[in-house]
Design a protein around this motif. Structure first.
Motif, mmCIF file in Angstrom:
data_model
loop_
_atom_site.group_PDB
_atom_site.id
_atom_site.type_symbol
_atom_site.label_atom_id
_atom_site.label_comp_id
_atom_site.label_asym_id
_atom_site.label_seq_id
_atom_site.Cartn_x
_atom_site.Cartn_y
_atom_site.Cartn_z
ATOM 1 N N ASN A 57 -30.746 -44.544 27.567
ATOM 2 C CA ASN A 57 -29.940 -44.355 28.777
ATOM 3 C C ASN A 57 -28.724 -45.278 28.839
ATOM 4 O O ASN A 57 -28.213 -45.587 29.917
ATOM 5 C CB ASN A 57 -30.788 -44.546 30.044
ATOM 6 C CG ASN A 57 -31.915 -43.541 30.141
ATOM 7 O OD1 ASN A 57 -31.771 -42.385 29.726
ATOM 8 N ND2 ASN A 57 -33.056 -43.971 30.668
ATOM 9 N N THR A 58 -28.271 -45.753 27.677
ATOM 10 C CA THR A 58 -27.025 -46.529 27.595
ATOM 11 C C THR A 58 -26.133 -45.867 26.548
ATOM 12 O O THR A 58 -26.598 -45.084 25.715
ATOM 13 C CB THR A 58 -27.287 -47.988 27.201
ATOM 14 O OG1 THR A 58 -27.832 -48.034 25.867
ATOM 15 C CG2 THR A 58 -28.247 -48.663 28.164
ATOM 16 N N GLY A 59 -24.852 -46.202 26.586
ATOM 17 C CA GLY A 59 -23.919 -45.619 25.624
ATOM 18 C C GLY A 59 -24.292 -45.952 24.192
ATOM 19 O O GLY A 59 -24.335 -45.076 23.321
ATOM 20 N N ILE A 60 -24.590 -47.219 23.910
ATOM 21 C CA ILE A 60 -24.936 -47.623 22.547
ATOM 22 C C ILE A 60 -26.290 -47.052 22.142
ATOM 23 O O ILE A 60 -26.536 -46.776 20.959
ATOM 24 C CB ILE A 60 -24.925 -49.177 22.424
ATOM 25 C CG1 ILE A 60 -24.897 -49.601 20.951
ATOM 26 C CG2 ILE A 60 -26.104 -49.801 23.139
ATOM 27 C CD1 ILE A 60 -23.650 -49.230 20.227
ATOM 28 N N GLY A 61 -27.181 -46.841 23.117
ATOM 29 C CA GLY A 61 -28.480 -46.230 22.818
ATOM 30 C C GLY A 61 -28.331 -44.792 22.360
ATOM 31 O O GLY A 61 -29.033 -44.339 21.444
ATOM 32 N N GLU A 62 -27.393 -44.073 22.973
ATOM 33 C CA GLU A 62 -27.142 -42.695 22.573
ATOM 34 C C GLU A 62 -26.573 -42.636 21.154
ATOM 35 O O GLU A 62 -26.923 -41.765 20.358
ATOM 36 C CB GLU A 62 -26.186 -42.033 23.572
ATOM 37 C CG GLU A 62 -26.807 -41.863 24.956
ATOM 38 C CD GLU A 62 -25.799 -41.356 25.973
ATOM 39 O OE1 GLU A 62 -24.595 -41.282 25.630
ATOM 40 O OE2 GLU A 62 -26.205 -41.033 27.107
ATOM 41 N N VAL A 63 -25.673 -43.572 20.859
ATOM 42 C CA VAL A 63 -25.101 -43.633 19.510
ATOM 43 C C VAL A 63 -26.196 -43.940 18.483
ATOM 44 O O VAL A 63 -26.267 -43.320 17.412
ATOM 45 C CB VAL A 63 -23.989 -44.704 19.448
ATOM 46 C CG1 VAL A 63 -23.524 -44.920 18.007
ATOM 47 C CG2 VAL A 63 -22.815 -44.300 20.323
ATOM 48 N N LEU A 64 -27.074 -44.890 18.809
ATOM 49 C CA LEU A 64 -28.171 -45.247 17.893
ATOM 50 C C LEU A 64 -29.132 -44.077 17.691
ATOM 51 O O LEU A 64 -29.646 -43.886 16.576
ATOM 52 C CB LEU A 64 -28.928 -46.457 18.454
ATOM 53 C CG LEU A 64 -28.225 -47.805 18.302
ATOM 54 C CD1 LEU A 64 -28.964 -48.876 19.102
ATOM 55 C CD2 LEU A 64 -28.131 -48.214 16.846
#
Length: 404
Positions: free
Chosen positions: A98-105
């Motif tokens: 639920n974070t921007g970097i989490g989506e990228v990962l």
């Protein structure tokens, strides 16, 4: 093109979870069915894909430099703890959901599971992970030294983040003081001066300084709305065209003509260049390639063009120190240190030392400028506000003298 996460089954019944890039969802489903012979169970858009095209502030959530710094540092810690890389990415993706970097990962994890290399998976987010980052990952992947690579990258990103925070902290207070000064001037000419102007309504002859103050007040009250609209429209136009290469090149060219801004540009780009060169040379990259990659790390297009010329000069056989002397990035002292490094074979250590020196110089310069700007802005505000008040009081006194 957008990415879609899907769950499907092969003819043998094996479950497949991965991602696919396509123009739209029907196209993705058709490709999975016809090209890959898969029976699609579910397919949904990947929210993190927007970050690929919109950069650090793209997608549904922001991805800041500090997020990349924390990510790189955490990957380094997990690798040092003997965790497999794909598992490390998956763990961080779950921890940062639920974070921007989490989506990228999450998307990187899917790419790794589908057989992509680490550098290719990260390289698909080119606006997040620059060429320096991706090339170092490729070297670490091929040489089995991903741990040290991530350690060096996390240190470099930390320096970049600290540099950015230093600039923000140095400019915040002066900007606030300047804003207060402008608001005070607007308030005085809109409310104080018009009320005092009543005192001069019957005066036949006013002092020149009083006429100037009253004229400014009248003009501001008549046209301030239009001025505000023009300023807002100009700001909106600049923001809308902020990615325009011509506008960026023009701004970078003009910024180097302003004394204080020129110093910030040169110092910050010198830090970027030296830290990048240290990382690349330590990883075993050839000198001309290291200069070329480090040039791409420069924030200023003019300096980037100069450094790209350095890379071409090195390929022609010119020494690094001699090629860098044609740029505006290094002083004679720094050039002499680079020359010594070339002669002693310690260029990597020299660039690391120059990066540290440049950081210290920049921090000290910012501290000095901030310490000087604060009282200057306060004095300027006092002179403007006090000057208007004194002028009006002198005008009142002069009228009283005439009346007497």
């Amino acid at each position: 093109m957008p990415w879609f996460k899907y769950t499907a089954y092969e003819k043998s019944g094996k479950k497949v979870e991965s991602s696919i890039e396509a123009d739209n969802m029907p196209t993705a489903q058709k490709e999975l069915k016809e090209s890959k012979q898969l029976l699609v169970s579910s397919i949904t858009p990947l929210q993190g894909a927007g970050a690929q095209s919109k950069g650090l502030f793209g997608g549904s959530r922001n991805v800041a430099i500090r997020d990349l710094e924390y990510l790189t540092s955490e990957l380094n810690l997990l690798l040092e703890s003997a965790v497999m890389f794909d598992q490390a990415v998956e763990l961080l993706a779950k921890a940062k959901r639920n974070t921007g970097i989490g989506e990228v990962l999450s998307q990187i994890s899917l790419k790794l599971k589908s057989g992509s290399t680490i550098s290719a998976a990260f390289g698909s987010f080119s606006t997040l992970f620059d060429s320096l980052y991706v090339n170092l990952l490729k070297i670490g992947e091929e040489s089995g030294t991903l741990g040290p690579v991530f350690k060096g990258l996390s240190r470099d990103l930390k320096f970049r983040n600290d540099l950015r925070q230093t600039i923000i902290q140095a400019t915040t207070y002066p900007v606030i003081i300047f804003a207060v000064c402008m608001l005070s001037v607007v308030f005085i000419f809109n409310y104080i001066v018009p009320k005092m102007a009543v005192l001069f309504a019957d005066a036949e002859q006013l002092p020149i300084h009083t006429q100037i103050i009253l004229g400014i007040s009248d003009w501001l009250m008549a046209y301030q709305v239009y001025v505000g609209v023009v300023l807002l429209a100009g700001a909106a136009l600049i923001y809308q065209n902020r990615q325009n290469p011509q506008l960026i090149a023009w701004f970078h060219q003009r910024s180097r003509l302003v004394p204080g801004v020129r110093t910030v540009v040169l110092m910050s780009d010198r830090i970027r260049f030296c830290s990048s060169m240290s990382l690349l040379l330590k990883a075993g990259i050839a000198m001309d390639t290291a200069v070329s990659l480090s040039a791409g790390n420069s924030a200023n297009t003019e300096i980037r063009r100069e450094l790209e010329g350095v890379s071409e000069s090195i390929r022609k056989g010119i020494h690094l120190s001699e090629a860098l002397a044609a740029t505006t990035l290094f002083s004679d002292l720094f050039l002499s240190l680079i020359e010594i490094g070339e002669e002693s074979g310690e260029v990597t250590q020299i660039f690391s030392e120059l990066a540290d020196r440049s950081r210290n110089e920049f921090t000290q310069w910012v501290s000095r400028v901030t310490a000087l700007l604060e009282p200057l802005l306060i004095i300027t505000m006092g002179l403007i506000v006090g000057g208007v008040v004194v002028t009006m009081m002198l005008s009142v006194m002069s009228i009283n003298d005439v009346a007497v």
